[in-house]
Design a protein around this motif. Sequence first.
Motif, PDB file in Angstrom:
ATOM      1  N   ILE A 160      -4.654   2.826   2.847  1.00  0.00           N
ATOM      2  CA  ILE A 160      -4.174   3.017   4.218  1.00  0.00           C
ATOM      3  C   ILE A 160      -2.981   2.101   4.487  1.00  0.00           C
ATOM      4  O   ILE A 160      -2.839   1.036   3.869  1.00  0.00           O
TER       5      ILE A 160
ATOM      6  N   SER B 157       0.838  -1.212   0.000  1.00  0.00           N
ATOM      7  CA  SER B 157       0.000   0.000   0.000  1.00  0.00           C
ATOM      8  C   SER B 157       0.868   1.255   0.000  1.00  0.00           C
ATOM      9  O   SER B 157       0.538   2.249  -0.664  1.00  0.00           O
TER      10      SER B 157
ATOM     11  N   ASP C 136      -4.041  -2.512  -5.444  1.00  0.00           N
ATOM     12  CA  ASP C 136      -3.542  -2.884  -4.117  1.00  0.00           C
ATOM     13  C   ASP C 136      -4.350  -4.092  -3.647  1.00  0.00           C
ATOM     14  O   ASP C 136      -5.549  -4.193  -3.935  1.00  0.00           O
TER      15      ASP C 136
END
Length: 317
Positions: free
Chosen positions: A52, A39, A79
């Motif tokens: 996040i 990420s 992601d």
Amino acid sequence: MPSNRRPPTLWICSAKVDTDLTTRSGTVTLAGRPNVGKSTLLNRLVGQKISITSSRAQTTRHRLLGIKTTEHAQIVYVDTPGLHTDNKGVMNRYMNRVATASLQDVDCVVLMIAASGWSRADEFPLKLAISPGIPVILAINKIDQLKDRARLLPLMETSSRKAGFAEIVPVSARTGANADDLEKAILKHLPEQPFLYPADQLSDRGERFHAAELIREQIFRGFRQEIPYVSAVKIEQFRRTKGALNIEATIWVEKEGQKPILIGKDGQNLKNIGSRARLAMQKQFGAKVHLHLWVKVRKGWSDSDSALRSLGYADGE
Ligand SMILES: Nc1nc2c(ncn2[C@@H]2O[C@H](COP(=O)(O)OP(=O)(O)OP(=O)(O)O)[C@@H](O)[C@H]2O)c(=O)[nH]1
Ligand SMILES: [Mg+2]
């Protein structure tokens, strides 16, 4: 006699379409074990906070797109949750399913390991990532943590013997070192075709999703033990009034005993989560945010298919 036949303009149109085809675009999945930096790398490559991150494993639970568009290219990064073999719970199986499905029908896979070297946990993602027909670039991440740079070359050599990687690129998602080289390596594998998404689109997810994620990020960053893994966030209300966003969210935990831990003495833990998440939202949404949080119990939600679905963890999400 005047002819009402139109002049043959068709070829002019066709020439214009040909120029459009000089753009490259495609989908690139970032895969690897939990906590390897997927990420962080996605945010780095897109140049914006989309996903996040935290120092805790299994932060990402969803498939999520981060779209990087330049004049001539559009890279659609995917992601994914970290692939792991500890498959005890329904949530763990869901996360692995999402990550595995994201390896199919893409133009390129970036498999990530850390510069500390191959670990047992990297073998499962390696096995799944290597599939005939899809090029796999190995990104060796966290090179900023390497005390001895001389260890990189032997690691690259060992890695090249593990599988037929299209390329091996050392990188630091945190500092951005070599991120440009990685992007160049990826671009080589994207087909010449028009953009897949509008040029100004950054993600496939809406503001409600990002709001819930930014609250979850603070839970992952703020607690050491089990709390992040027994928490799910649902946005109950997302309203825009006079330039401000009014957001109400419930944090679901699994047991009564987890509620006071999350809330903290005099509500201090919940206040911290709320104020940090609110600031992150203001930055991401570019608007003033009023955030109200509630903590509620839904017994064993992470081990129930139907509870997971109602909290937004449905296949295809
Ligand atoms: N030193 C250093 N830390 C990094 C780098 N990339 C990521 N990290 C840190 O590694 C931790 C995990 O990063 P994430 O991006 O959340 O990892 P992930 O692979 O998405 O993890 P999951 O979502 O749990 O699968 C965070 O604390 C990051 O700040 C890097 O290049 N160098
Ligand atoms: Mg992640």
